[in-house]
Design a protein around this motif. Structure first.
Motif, PDB file in Angstrom:
ATOM      1  N   VAL A  33      52.201  47.291  32.347  1.00  0.00           N
ATOM      2  CA  VAL A  33      51.187  48.280  32.741  1.00  0.00           C
ATOM      3  C   VAL A  33      49.818  47.625  32.864  1.00  0.00           C
ATOM      4  N   LEU A  34      49.477  46.804  31.896  1.00  0.00           N
ATOM      5  CA  LEU A  34      48.185  46.128  31.894  1.00  0.00           C
ATOM      6  C   LEU A  34      48.048  45.198  33.098  1.00  0.00           C
ATOM      7  N   PHE A  35      49.076  44.397  33.361  1.00  0.00           N
ATOM      8  CA  PHE A  35      49.034  43.481  34.501  1.00  0.00           C
ATOM      9  C   PHE A  35      48.944  44.244  35.823  1.00  0.00           C
ATOM     10  N   PHE A  36      49.637  45.379  35.915  1.00  0.00           N
ATOM     11  CA  PHE A  36      49.583  46.177  37.140  1.00  0.00           C
ATOM     12  C   PHE A  36      48.163  46.676  37.399  1.00  0.00           C
ATOM     13  N   LEU A  37      47.513  47.198  36.365  1.00  0.00           N
ATOM     14  CA  LEU A  37      46.145  47.708  36.519  1.00  0.00           C
ATOM     15  C   LEU A  37      45.182  46.590  36.876  1.00  0.00           C
ATOM     16  N   TRP A  38      45.264  45.458  36.173  1.00  0.00           N
ATOM     17  CA  TRP A  38      44.383  44.329  36.461  1.00  0.00           C
ATOM     18  C   TRP A  38      44.523  43.869  37.901  1.00  0.00           C
ATOM     19  N   ASN A  39      45.752  43.711  38.355  1.00  0.00           N
ATOM     20  CA  ASN A  39      45.969  43.141  39.679  1.00  0.00           C
ATOM     21  C   ASN A  39      45.652  44.126  40.796  1.00  0.00           C
ATOM     22  N   LEU A  40      45.890  45.402  40.570  1.00  0.00           N
ATOM     23  CA  LEU A  40      45.499  46.402  41.559  1.00  0.00           C
ATOM     24  C   LEU A  40      43.989  46.373  41.767  1.00  0.00           C
ATOM     25  N   LEU A  41      43.246  46.337  40.678  1.00  0.00           N
ATOM     26  CA  LEU A  41      41.784  46.269  40.776  1.00  0.00           C
ATOM     27  C   LEU A  41      41.325  44.979  41.447  1.00  0.00           C
ATOM     28  N   ASP A  42      41.946  43.864  41.100  1.00  0.00           N
ATOM     29  CA  ASP A  42      41.478  42.566  41.598  1.00  0.00           C
ATOM     30  C   ASP A  42      41.861  42.318  43.046  1.00  0.00           C
ATOM     31  N   VAL A  43      43.003  42.810  43.489  1.00  0.00           N
ATOM     32  CA  VAL A  43      43.367  42.673  44.900  1.00  0.00           C
ATOM     33  C   VAL A  43      42.326  43.370  45.777  1.00  0.00           C
ATOM     34  N   VAL A  44      41.934  44.574  45.374  1.00  0.00           N
ATOM     35  CA  VAL A  44      40.913  45.309  46.134  1.00  0.00           C
ATOM     36  C   VAL A  44      39.562  44.604  46.044  1.00  0.00           C
ATOM     37  N   ARG A  45      39.185  44.172  44.853  1.00  0.00           N
ATOM     38  CA  ARG A  45      37.854  43.573  44.657  1.00  0.00           C
ATOM     39  C   ARG A  45      37.704  42.270  45.422  1.00  0.00           C
ATOM     40  N   TYR A  89      39.510  51.425  35.347  1.00  0.00           N
ATOM     41  CA  TYR A  89      38.987  50.563  34.275  1.00  0.00           C
ATOM     42  C   TYR A  89      39.182  51.196  32.892  1.00  0.00           C
ATOM     43  N   PRO A  90      38.839  52.482  32.684  1.00  0.00           N
ATOM     44  CA  PRO A  90      39.131  53.081  31.365  1.00  0.00           C
ATOM     45  C   PRO A  90      40.616  53.047  31.013  1.00  0.00           C
ATOM     46  N   LEU A  91      41.485  53.223  32.009  1.00  0.00           N
ATOM     47  CA  LEU A  91      42.927  53.137  31.738  1.00  0.00           C
ATOM     48  C   LEU A  91      43.312  51.727  31.296  1.00  0.00           C
ATOM     49  N   SER A  92      42.685  50.716  31.911  1.00  0.00           N
ATOM     50  CA  SER A  92      42.990  49.341  31.513  1.00  0.00           C
ATOM     51  C   SER A  92      42.499  49.055  30.098  1.00  0.00           C
ATOM     52  N   VAL A  93      41.371  49.667  29.718  1.00  0.00           N
ATOM     53  CA  VAL A  93      40.860  49.493  28.347  1.00  0.00           C
ATOM     54  C   VAL A  93      41.827  50.127  27.350  1.00  0.00           C
ATOM     55  N   LEU A  94      42.347  51.311  27.680  1.00  0.00           N
ATOM     56  CA  LEU A  94      43.341  51.948  26.814  1.00  0.00           C
ATOM     57  C   LEU A  94      44.589  51.078  26.701  1.00  0.00           C
ATOM     58  N   GLY A 107      31.942  48.612  24.597  1.00  0.00           N
ATOM     59  CA  GLY A 107      31.740  47.896  25.854  1.00  0.00           C
ATOM     60  C   GLY A 107      32.201  48.695  27.059  1.00  0.00           C
ATOM     61  N   MET A 108      33.275  49.478  26.890  1.00  0.00           N
ATOM     62  CA  MET A 108      33.774  50.304  27.987  1.00  0.00           C
ATOM     63  C   MET A 108      32.717  51.302  28.450  1.00  0.00           C
ATOM     64  N   CYS A 109      32.027  51.922  27.508  1.00  0.00           N
ATOM     65  CA  CYS A 109      30.979  52.893  27.865  1.00  0.00           C
ATOM     66  C   CYS A 109      29.875  52.224  28.676  1.00  0.00           C
ATOM     67  N   PHE A 110      29.474  51.032  28.258  1.00  0.00           N
ATOM     68  CA  PHE A 110      28.416  50.303  28.966  1.00  0.00           C
ATOM     69  C   PHE A 110      28.880  49.902  30.370  1.00  0.00           C
ATOM     70  N   GLN A 152      29.065  52.838  32.852  1.00  0.00           N
ATOM     71  CA  GLN A 152      27.730  53.159  33.356  1.00  0.00           C
ATOM     72  C   GLN A 152      27.330  52.201  34.466  1.00  0.00           C
ATOM     73  N   ASN A 153      27.634  50.914  34.286  1.00  0.00           N
ATOM     74  CA  ASN A 153      27.308  49.921  35.313  1.00  0.00           C
ATOM     75  C   ASN A 153      28.119  50.153  36.579  1.00  0.00           C
ATOM     76  N   LEU A 154      29.401  50.492  36.438  1.00  0.00           N
ATOM     77  CA  LEU A 154      30.244  50.756  37.602  1.00  0.00           C
ATOM     78  C   LEU A 154      29.742  51.968  38.385  1.00  0.00           C
ATOM     79  N   LEU A 155      29.295  52.994  37.671  1.00  0.00           N
ATOM     80  CA  LEU A 155      28.769  54.188  38.332  1.00  0.00           C
ATOM     81  C   LEU A 155      27.476  53.880  39.080  1.00  0.00           C
TER      82      LEU A 155
END
Length: 219
Positions: free
Chosen positions: A101-113, A141-146, A193-196, A199-202
Protein backbone atom coordinates in the motif's frame (compact mmCIF):
# COMPACT_ATOMS: atom_id res chain seq x y z
CA UNK A 1 21.25 23.12 -15.10
CA UNK A 2 17.81 22.85 -16.70
CA UNK A 3 19.06 19.93 -18.81
CA UNK A 4 20.50 18.28 -15.70
CA UNK A 5 17.20 18.67 -13.82
CA UNK A 6 15.32 17.27 -16.82
CA UNK A 7 17.58 14.20 -16.87
CA UNK A 8 17.16 13.79 -13.10
CA UNK A 9 13.35 13.98 -13.39
CA UNK A 10 13.46 11.55 -16.34
CA UNK A 11 15.48 9.01 -14.33
CA UNK A 12 13.07 9.27 -11.40
CA UNK A 13 10.09 9.01 -13.74
CA UNK A 14 11.51 5.86 -15.35
CA UNK A 15 12.24 4.27 -11.97
CA UNK A 16 8.85 5.02 -10.42
CA UNK A 17 6.99 4.14 -13.64
CA UNK A 18 8.71 0.75 -13.70
CA UNK A 19 7.78 0.11 -10.06
CA UNK A 20 4.18 1.27 -10.54
CA UNK A 21 3.69 -0.77 -13.72
CA UNK A 22 5.35 -3.82 -12.16
CA UNK A 23 3.05 -3.67 -9.14
CA UNK A 24 -0.08 -3.44 -11.29
CA UNK A 25 0.95 -6.26 -13.63
CA UNK A 26 1.91 -8.52 -10.74
CA UNK A 27 -1.41 -7.85 -8.99
CA UNK A 28 -3.38 -8.60 -12.18
CA UNK A 29 -1.37 -11.79 -12.75
CA UNK A 30 -1.10 -13.17 -9.22
CA UNK A 31 -3.76 -11.32 -7.22
CA UNK A 32 -3.33 -11.11 -3.45
CA UNK A 33 -0.32 -13.42 -3.58
CA UNK A 34 1.69 -10.63 -5.22
CA UNK A 35 1.24 -8.30 -2.24
CA UNK A 36 3.33 -10.31 0.18
CA UNK A 37 6.51 -10.24 -1.90
CA UNK A 38 6.25 -6.65 -3.18
CA UNK A 39 9.41 -5.60 -1.35
CA UNK A 40 11.41 -8.52 -2.71
CA UNK A 41 10.43 -7.82 -6.32
CA UNK A 42 10.77 -4.03 -6.44
CA UNK A 43 12.57 -3.10 -3.22
CA UNK A 44 15.97 -2.54 -4.86
CA UNK A 45 14.67 -0.06 -7.44
CA UNK A 46 12.57 1.63 -4.75
CA UNK A 47 15.63 2.12 -2.55
CA UNK A 48 17.64 3.51 -5.47
CA UNK A 49 14.90 6.02 -6.31
CA UNK A 50 14.59 7.17 -2.70
CA UNK A 51 18.36 7.50 -2.30
CA UNK A 52 18.49 9.55 -5.49
CA UNK A 53 15.73 11.83 -4.15
CA UNK A 54 18.21 13.09 -1.52
CA UNK A 55 19.75 15.11 -4.37
CA UNK A 56 16.67 17.32 -4.28
CA UNK A 57 17.88 18.88 -1.03
CA UNK A 58 21.15 20.26 -2.52
CA UNK A 59 19.14 21.23 -5.63
CA UNK A 60 17.10 23.57 -3.43
CA UNK A 61 20.10 24.74 -1.40
CA UNK A 62 22.08 25.87 -4.46
CA UNK A 63 19.00 27.49 -6.00
CA UNK A 64 18.39 25.38 -9.13
CA UNK A 65 15.11 24.08 -7.69
CA UNK A 66 12.63 26.69 -6.45
CA UNK A 67 10.77 24.35 -4.08
CA UNK A 68 10.66 25.16 -0.38
CA UNK A 69 13.43 23.42 1.54
CA UNK A 70 11.84 22.41 4.83
CA UNK A 71 8.68 20.68 3.47
CA UNK A 72 10.74 18.78 0.90
CA UNK A 73 13.31 17.84 3.55
CA UNK A 74 10.53 16.45 5.76
CA UNK A 75 9.01 14.39 2.95
CA UNK A 76 12.36 12.90 1.91
CA UNK A 77 13.48 12.07 5.45
CA UNK A 78 10.10 10.45 6.23
CA UNK A 79 10.55 8.05 3.34
CA UNK A 80 14.21 7.35 4.07
CA UNK A 81 13.47 6.55 7.73
CA UNK A 82 10.47 4.31 7.01
CA UNK A 83 12.06 2.52 4.05
CA UNK A 84 15.62 2.00 5.28
CA UNK A 85 15.35 2.08 9.07
CA UNK A 86 12.00 0.34 9.54
CA UNK A 87 11.15 -1.84 6.51
CA UNK A 88 14.61 -2.73 5.23
CA UNK A 89 15.90 -3.71 8.68
CA UNK A 90 13.01 -6.04 9.57
CA UNK A 91 12.45 -8.93 7.17
CA UNK A 92 9.19 -9.82 8.92
CA UNK A 93 7.76 -6.38 8.04
CA UNK A 94 8.77 -6.63 4.37
CA UNK A 95 6.06 -9.21 3.69
CA UNK A 96 3.23 -7.16 5.21
CA UNK A 97 0.46 -5.85 2.95
CA UNK A 98 1.05 -2.32 4.27
CA UNK A 99 4.37 -2.20 2.40
CA UNK A 100 2.52 -2.73 -0.88
CA UNK A 101 0.00 0.00 0.00
CA UNK A 102 2.78 2.40 0.94
CA UNK A 103 4.76 1.75 -2.25
CA UNK A 104 1.61 2.17 -4.36
CA UNK A 105 0.86 5.59 -2.84
CA UNK A 106 4.47 6.78 -3.13
CA UNK A 107 4.80 5.76 -6.75
CA UNK A 108 1.42 7.09 -7.83
CA UNK A 109 2.36 10.49 -6.43
CA UNK A 110 5.87 10.42 -7.90
CA UNK A 111 4.88 9.31 -11.40
CA UNK A 112 2.57 12.33 -11.62
CA UNK A 113 5.06 14.72 -9.99
CA UNK A 114 8.06 13.82 -12.12
CA UNK A 115 5.97 13.84 -15.30
CA UNK A 116 4.82 17.36 -14.45
CA UNK A 117 8.38 18.44 -13.58
CA UNK A 118 9.81 17.09 -16.86
CA UNK A 119 7.26 18.96 -18.95
CA UNK A 120 7.68 22.11 -16.86
CA UNK A 121 11.45 22.08 -17.54
CA UNK A 122 10.66 22.35 -21.24
CA UNK A 123 8.05 25.07 -20.74
CA UNK A 124 5.06 22.78 -21.34
CA UNK A 125 2.14 23.12 -18.93
CA UNK A 126 -0.66 20.68 -19.64
CA UNK A 127 -3.58 21.93 -17.57
CA UNK A 128 -5.12 18.55 -16.56
CA UNK A 129 -1.66 17.31 -15.50
CA UNK A 130 -1.02 20.55 -13.58
CA UNK A 131 -4.34 20.15 -11.78
CA UNK A 132 -3.59 16.48 -11.05
CA UNK A 133 -0.09 17.24 -9.74
CA UNK A 134 -1.25 19.86 -7.27
CA UNK A 135 -4.55 18.18 -6.31
CA UNK A 136 -3.78 14.46 -6.05
CA UNK A 137 -1.28 15.00 -3.24
CA UNK A 138 -3.89 16.66 -1.00
CA UNK A 139 -5.77 13.39 -0.22
CA UNK A 140 -2.97 10.92 -0.95
CA UNK A 141 -0.22 12.45 1.19
CA UNK A 142 -2.21 12.06 4.47
CA UNK A 143 -3.02 8.48 3.43
CA UNK A 144 0.68 7.81 2.88
CA UNK A 145 1.45 9.22 6.35
CA UNK A 146 -1.14 6.86 7.86
CA UNK A 147 0.47 3.99 5.94
CA UNK A 148 3.93 5.00 7.24
CA UNK A 149 2.60 5.18 10.78
CA UNK A 150 0.98 1.75 10.45
CA UNK A 151 4.20 0.28 9.05
CA UNK A 152 6.09 1.68 12.05
CA UNK A 153 3.45 0.36 14.46
CA UNK A 154 3.52 -3.21 13.11
CA UNK A 155 7.32 -3.16 13.24
CA UNK A 156 7.47 -2.34 16.96
CA UNK A 157 7.12 -5.97 18.21
CA UNK A 158 10.04 -7.02 16.02
CA UNK A 159 12.25 -4.16 17.20
CA UNK A 160 11.33 -5.11 20.77
CA UNK A 161 12.08 -8.81 20.35
CA UNK A 162 15.25 -8.51 18.26
CA UNK A 163 16.63 -5.37 19.91
CA UNK A 164 17.54 -3.83 16.54
CA UNK A 165 19.20 -0.39 16.92
CA UNK A 166 18.71 -0.49 20.70
CA UNK A 167 21.92 0.48 22.50
CA UNK A 168 23.00 -0.18 26.08
CA UNK A 169 26.40 1.08 27.19
CA UNK A 170 28.15 -0.59 30.14
CA UNK A 171 29.12 1.06 33.41
CA UNK A 172 30.23 3.64 34.42
CA UNK A 173 28.22 5.52 31.76
CA UNK A 174 24.97 3.54 32.11
CA UNK A 175 23.31 4.93 29.02
CA UNK A 176 20.79 3.13 26.85
CA UNK A 177 18.58 3.83 23.85
CA UNK A 178 15.50 1.65 23.48
CA UNK A 179 14.66 2.02 19.80
CA UNK A 180 10.91 1.21 20.01
CA UNK A 181 10.55 4.31 22.22
CA UNK A 182 12.37 6.34 19.56
CA UNK A 183 9.93 5.09 16.93
CA UNK A 184 6.93 5.92 19.11
CA UNK A 185 8.22 9.48 19.54
CA UNK A 186 8.83 9.68 15.80
CA UNK A 187 5.15 8.86 15.19
CA UNK A 188 4.29 12.14 16.91
CA UNK A 189 6.84 13.99 14.78
CA UNK A 190 5.38 12.34 11.68
CA UNK A 191 1.87 13.65 12.33
CA UNK A 192 3.07 17.14 13.31
CA UNK A 193 5.08 17.27 10.09
CA UNK A 194 2.03 16.11 8.14
CA UNK A 195 0.05 19.16 9.28
CA UNK A 196 2.85 21.49 8.17
CA UNK A 197 3.30 19.76 4.80
CA UNK A 198 -0.44 19.75 4.06
CA UNK A 199 -0.51 23.51 4.63
CA UNK A 200 2.38 23.86 2.19
CA UNK A 201 0.66 21.63 -0.39
CA UNK A 202 -2.52 23.72 -0.14
CA UNK A 203 -0.57 26.96 -0.59
CA UNK A 204 1.25 25.51 -3.62
CA UNK A 205 -2.05 24.41 -5.13
CA UNK A 206 -3.51 27.87 -4.67
CA UNK A 207 -0.41 29.49 -6.18
CA UNK A 208 -0.37 27.26 -9.28
CA UNK A 209 -4.10 26.75 -9.84
CA UNK A 210 -5.28 30.29 -9.14
CA UNK A 211 -7.32 31.89 -11.91
CA UNK A 212 -4.49 34.19 -12.97
CA UNK A 213 -1.91 31.42 -13.16
CA UNK A 214 -4.21 29.13 -15.14
CA UNK A 215 -4.82 31.86 -17.72
CA UNK A 216 -1.07 32.49 -18.05
CA UNK A 217 -0.33 28.78 -18.57
CA UNK A 218 -3.11 28.49 -21.13
CA UNK A 219 -1.68 31.43 -23.06
Amino acid sequence: MNTYLFVYDLMQFCGHSWIFTNMIIRFISFGKDSLADTFYSIGLVMRLCQLMSILEIPHILIGIDKSRLFPRFLQITERIIVLFVVINSQEEVQGKYIVCVLFFLWNLLDVVRYTYNMLARTGIYYLPLTWLNFSLCIPLYPLSVLAKAFAIWVSLPYFESFGTYSIKLPLPITFSIYFPYVLKMYLLVLFIGMCFIIQNLLSERKAHLGTGNIKKKRS
